[in-house]
Each structure stands twice: as structure tokens, then as C-alpha cells.
Design an enzyme around this catalytic site. Sequence first.
Site, mmCIF file in Angstrom:
data_model
loop_
_atom_site.group_PDB
_atom_site.id
_atom_site.type_symbol
_atom_site.label_atom_id
_atom_site.label_comp_id
_atom_site.label_asym_id
_atom_site.label_seq_id
_atom_site.Cartn_x
_atom_site.Cartn_y
_atom_site.Cartn_z
ATOM 1 N N GLY A 1 0.825 -1.207 0.000
ATOM 2 C CA GLY A 1 0.000 0.000 0.000
ATOM 3 C C GLY A 1 0.861 1.259 0.000
ATOM 4 N N THR B 1 -6.381 -3.232 -2.211
ATOM 5 C CA THR B 1 -6.213 -1.798 -2.493
ATOM 6 C C THR B 1 -4.734 -1.434 -2.670
ATOM 7 O OG1 THR B 1 -6.221 -1.269 -0.129
ATOM 8 C CG2 THR B 1 -8.324 -1.111 -1.281
ATOM 9 N N GLY B 2 -3.841 -2.319 -2.268
ATOM 10 C CA GLY B 2 -2.413 -2.103 -2.496
ATOM 11 C C GLY B 2 -2.068 -2.393 -3.956
ATOM 12 N N SER C 1 -5.256 -2.583 5.399
ATOM 13 C CA SER C 1 -6.654 -2.126 5.461
ATOM 14 C C SER C 1 -6.901 -1.210 4.270
ATOM 15 C CB SER C 1 -6.905 -1.317 6.740
ATOM 16 O OG SER C 1 -8.235 -0.822 6.744
ATOM 17 N N LYS D 1 -13.087 -6.899 8.454
ATOM 18 C CA LYS D 1 -12.345 -8.143 8.682
ATOM 19 C C LYS D 1 -10.847 -7.883 8.863
ATOM 20 C CE LYS D 1 -13.392 -12.027 6.449
ATOM 21 N NZ LYS D 1 -13.670 -12.851 5.238
ATOM 22 N N ALA E 1 -1.140 0.087 12.858
ATOM 23 C CA ALA E 1 -1.413 1.374 12.206
ATOM 24 C C ALA E 1 -2.879 1.708 12.454
ATOM 25 C CB ALA E 1 -1.137 1.266 10.707
ATOM 26 N N TYR F 1 -14.658 1.470 8.862
ATOM 27 C CA TYR F 1 -13.236 1.770 9.081
ATOM 28 C C TYR F 1 -12.992 2.178 10.535
ATOM 29 C CZ TYR F 1 -8.628 3.873 8.154
ATOM 30 O OH TYR F 1 -7.289 4.195 8.165
ATOM 31 N N LYS G 1 -10.891 -0.072 13.360
ATOM 32 C CA LYS G 1 -9.642 0.386 13.983
ATOM 33 C C LYS G 1 -9.794 0.522 15.497
ATOM 34 C CE LYS G 1 -6.942 0.904 10.323
ATOM 35 N NZ LYS G 1 -5.728 0.111 10.124
ATOM 36 N N THR H 1 -2.146 11.624 5.753
ATOM 37 C CA THR H 1 -0.777 11.557 5.237
ATOM 38 C C THR H 1 -0.842 11.555 3.710
ATOM 39 O OG1 THR H 1 -0.099 10.323 7.191
ATOM 40 C CG2 THR H 1 1.330 10.145 5.271
#
Length: 315
Positions: free
Chosen positions: A10, A35-36, A75, A91, A114, A145, A149, A175
Site C-alpha cells: 500500500g 487496495t495495495g 486495510s 475483517k 497502524a 473503518y 480500527k 498523510t
Amino acid sequence: MRVLISGGAGFIGSHLCDYLLKKGDKVICLDNLLTGKKENINHLLKDKNFKFINQDITEDFSFPGKIDAICHLASAASPKDYLKFPIETLKAGSAGTLNLLELSRKKKAIFLLASTSEVYGDPKISPQKEDYRGNVNCIGPRSCYDEAKRFAEALTIAYHRKHSLEVRIARIFNTYGPRMKKDDGRVIPTFICQSLKNEPLTVFGKGNQTRSFCYISDLIEGLYTLLITPDLIRGRARINEPVNLGNPSELKIIGLAKKVIALSKSKSSLTYKPLPVDDPRRRCPDIKRAKELLGWQPKVNLEEGLKRTITWFKK
Ligand code: UDP
């Protein structure tokens, strides 16, 4: 160190792979590429200290040999991505975190999670300190999300308390930098790509909501320092508790839009779109804890970071 990084292909994960390899560590990168992107790590595939494994961390898996540290970054992370993959996101934060914590326990490896400023939801206080408990809508569109987390943090601290596992919890604020996906919907890549094409910049709401943007190299230094800073040093007793990592310089989204247009010398105008549901109105990290525990603070200001990112997107 031999470090396992989940989500290593990612945006943040791949920069962490680069950084650790430069420090002389060995890196095992796990990613299911939901998504990476393989492009983020293609340049590392020939490095003998780097190994890529296409692995979904929410499934059962084992891993041979010694591991010194596990960094759990896997994630979906942009609102567009996690709205598309809500179950996978939940998940990754729950089953994925459990699998990696168990692996950490078996290997006696330090575990770094993270986490995110999203644990504060739409905050009622600003700047956000680590002891602020947040204002999260547990059934809103962002809940997949935010709650994943929050659960991941709870599980991580439970492993610390129950099994004395050495853990680190980084609450990462917005970021940006090279390797962000141009179409992941996040504001900086979106604005930069629109500016470079001289298309109108899509400002959500009136653009009065704020964010505080941290350049990727600063964030990576913060993560690394958090990982290697030892426990049980006087005054550092809270190293196992969450630490905010971000740049405290706060600005309105409308201000960001104007800055991006100016820095990319664009002819773009602005167009206004509805504000997404539960979009946090303010976000700014209090980084006192990071300064005290890690001696860390960001060095790259927004203008410099945006220039570097614009140059990368142009290429
Ligand atoms: N935003 C915007 N236009 C866009 C994308 C995002 O105005 O094309 C706004 C969004 O509503 C939010 C902020 O920019 O207030 C940051 O959004 P992003 O998706 O980058 O991250 P978030 O901080 O919301 O997770």
C-alpha cells in the site's frame, strides 16, 4: 530485524518497506492487493532482503522462522475504498488483527498497529489528544473503518495486558505523498490530478472543514521511531498506548484547493459538491506525546510536500 509488514504494497506500507530495507532490516511484505499495488514494490522484488507474499491476513496462515516485529498496516484506508469494501475493511481490523497478534505472541515479536485519527470520529474537541474518546457514529458509512480500527486498538491493548505483548499503536492522521492512487478519492491526489488537467477542483461542502496533512517521509520516521523506542524507560511508560502521528498544521479544505492550484500553476476553478455523511469538520493532532516519547515531529511543510507530490504525479 526481520520485520513482517501487512499491507506492505500500500501507500504507507511500501514506503515503510523501503525505509526498513535502507536501515539494513529484512522485510516480509504481506498484501492481498485489494487496495495495495504491485507497482509500489516492483523495485524491491530483486532485493534479497525483501520477500513479497500475496496473502489475505484475515485467513488462517502460518509463517516459518524468526520474526522480530510485525507492522499491521493492511486495510482499505481511503473513504472511497472502504465504502466499496466495508466487510473486507471490518475483517482486516478484526480477524486480521487477531491473526497477526497471535503470530506476534508466538514469535515474541513486537506488534505495531497502524491505527487512525478516525478513531476520534467527528471530534468535539480540537486538537485531538490521545485521551479524547471520540465521537463516532457506529452505524454510519465510515463506521466500517472507524470501528474496525477501534476494535483493533482494543484487541492490541488486551494482548499487551493479558500476554505482556510489546505493542505500539500509531494513530495516523492524514498523510500524503508519492504512490497515492490518483483515483482513491482522497483530497490531495484528487486535487492535484484535477489541477494538472485544468479541471475544476471538487470541494465538498463549502470547504470549511479542516485537515492537517503530514508528508509521507515524516510519518515513516515517526512510525519507525515508535517501533524501535524501547519500553520501560523512565518517562516512556506509555509507549504501549496510542500515539498520534501527524502534522499539527491545520487548514481548511478550501485553502488546500487554492494552494494546490497555485503550486501546480493551474487554470482550474472550484466546483462545490455535497459534503459526505459524517465527514469530520475538524481534524488536527496534538503531538505532545510523540514529541515527549519519541523526540519526533514533522519536518516537511505543506508547500514543500505538495511540490514533491505534484512533481511525482506529473511524471
Ligand atoms: N474532499 C473534498 N474533495 C474531494 C475529496 C475530499 O473536498 O474531492 C474533502 C473531504 O470531504 C474531507 C477532506 O477533503 O473533508 C479530506 O478527505 P479525504 O478523503 O482525503 O480524507 P478523510 O480525512 O476524510 O479521511
